[in-house]
Design an enzyme around this catalytic site. Structure first.
Site, PDB file in Angstrom:
ATOM      1  N   LYS A 131       0.788  -1.232   0.000  1.00 48.44           N
ATOM      2  CA  LYS A 131       0.000   0.000   0.000  1.00 48.44           C
ATOM      3  C   LYS A 131       0.820   1.282   0.000  1.00 48.44           C
ATOM      4  CE  LYS A 131      -4.402  -1.595   1.691  1.00 48.44           C
ATOM      5  NZ  LYS A 131      -5.204  -1.838   2.880  1.00 48.44           N
ATOM      6  N   LYS A 167      -6.064 -10.998  -5.526  1.00 48.74           N
ATOM      7  CA  LYS A 167      -7.172 -11.143  -4.577  1.00 48.74           C
ATOM      8  C   LYS A 167      -8.366 -10.258  -4.948  1.00 48.74           C
ATOM      9  CE  LYS A 167      -6.939  -8.876  -0.784  1.00 48.74           C
ATOM     10  NZ  LYS A 167      -7.133  -8.228   0.504  1.00 48.74           N
ATOM     11  N   LYS A 172     -11.972  -4.709  -2.165  1.00 59.46           N
ATOM     12  CA  LYS A 172     -12.984  -3.647  -2.176  1.00 59.46           C
ATOM     13  C   LYS A 172     -12.577  -2.505  -3.104  1.00 59.46           C
ATOM     14  CE  LYS A 172     -13.973  -4.225   2.767  1.00 59.46           C
ATOM     15  NZ  LYS A 172     -13.304  -3.785   4.002  1.00 59.46           N
TER      16      LYS A 172
END
Ligand code: TYM
Length: 335
Positions: free
Chosen positions: A112, A199, A202
């Site tokens: 991230k 993966k 969201k």
């Protein structure tokens, strides 16, 4: 009776990965009458800048979805992280037991880091320190296990480490909680539909990668139809050679309760087109019920569900923090 903790971050909409990896597992444990602490991690949602209106809306939506999926606030201790102030208090105390290197090695931190135009990394402080908050979320309730998907395993390892440190350094008696993760074939890591090497998440920019719990029934159908498979047209579970179709088999298994073997047998003379139609049907049948429950829930229902166990949750959390503070040598004349 086992005590279990689980949480979902208040960013973006929930998807079938969250449902299969966490919510469905919680429903099973609820049926076994285990003691569940389930919450919305709204403080975690602040890690990356977010519109205050959105975090507020996401928090309510996740509580409603927990309820719509079947969690019963009379059986489960449902709460919002920021409403129990002890989460932030224990978070600070725990931060004194970690070092920067440990946090920099976290996969999510590495993923991230945000690259700026000039290629330098900007690292919001929250991304580095948020695993410590997650450890606090867990240890406050001294659980036997934590229900999470595969992606959170590293954070549970840190939890174990810090629980041990607290016990060794400060003569405390925290349980060392286990990660309770569904089997891989059972959906511990649901992959992105158009990119089954990654993966389902969201925040994916490619919307066809993710089936959200509140997607329209047409969108669900479209997303399954356009899911990446291979040219073999054989419904066989082989995550290495056939990641796309294996991911679909896992999703079908989670929604149908059939094992991988039963699915392979059932569709041995079928083709991808028919299999995809069946998958759409099982998902739609389940999500229709969840969406119908969701549409009937009001803000009043949320408030009532959160009120039910608030005092008990606060008491348990305060008790844990007070013990840690006392053994760390802090004065405690107030309590
Ligand atoms: P979050 O909000 O990213 O995800 C919520 C839960 O869903 C699981 N999950 C998946 N499972 C299977 N396949 C996927 N593609 C998939 N994507 C997500 C996650 O593993 C998680 O169980 N840091 C946590 C929230 C949290 C927490 C906690 C969880 C904060 N404190 C304490 C347990 C205990 C998170 O961001 O999950």
């Amino acid at each position: 009776m086992k005590r279990i903790v689980s949480g979902i971050t208040a960013t973006g909409n929930l998807h079938i990965g969250n449902y299969i990896g966490a919510i469905q597992y919680l429903l099973k444990e609820q049926d076994k009458n285990n003691e569940l602490f389930v919450f919305v991690a709204d403080l975690h949602g602040l890690t990356i800048p977010i519109d205050p209106k959105l975090i507020n809306q996401n928090t309510k939506e996740i509580i409603k979805l927990y309820l719509a999926c079947g969690l019963d606030p009379k059986k489960v201790k449902l709460f919002v992280q920021s409403e129990i102030k002890e989460h932030t208090e224990l978070f600070y105390l725990l931060s004194t037991l970690t070092n920067i290197g440990q946090l920099e090695r976290m996969t999510q931190y590495k993923d991230k880091m945000i690259k700026q135009k000039n290629k330098t990394n900007v690292i919001p402080t929250g991304i580095l320190i948020y695993p410590i908050l997650m450890v606090a979320d867990i240890l406050l309730y001294n659980p036997d296990s934590v229900i999470v998907g595969q992606d959170q395993k590293q954070h549970i390892e840190l939890t174990k480490l810090l629980a041990q440190k607290l016990n060794n350094n400060y003569d405390l008696k925290f349980k060392i909680p286990e990660a309770q993760i569904v089997k891989k074939e059972g959906g511990s890591k649901i992959m992105a539909l158009r990119n089954p090497e990654g993966k389902m998440s969201k925040s994916d920019n490619e919307k066809n990668n993710t089936i959200f719990l509140l997607d329209s029934l047409e969108d669900i159908n479209k997303k399954i139809t356009t899911a990446l498979t291979d040219s073999e047209n054989k419904i066989k579970y082989d995550p290495i050679k056939k990641p796309g179709i294996s991911n679909l088999i896992t999703i079908y298994s989670a929604f149908s309760n059939l094992s991988i073997k039963e699915i392979e047998d059932k569709f041995k003379d079928s083709n991808y087109k028919n299999f995809k139609e069946e998958i759409s049907n099982v998902i739609i049948n389940r999500l229709k019920i969840i969406q119908s429950n969701f549409s009937k829930l009001t803000d009043k229902d949320i408030k009532e569900a959160l009120k039910l166990n608030r005092d008990e949750i606060k008491k348990i959390a305060a008790n844990s923090v007070n013990k840690v503070k006392k053994n760390m040598g802090l004065l405690n004349y107030v309590n």
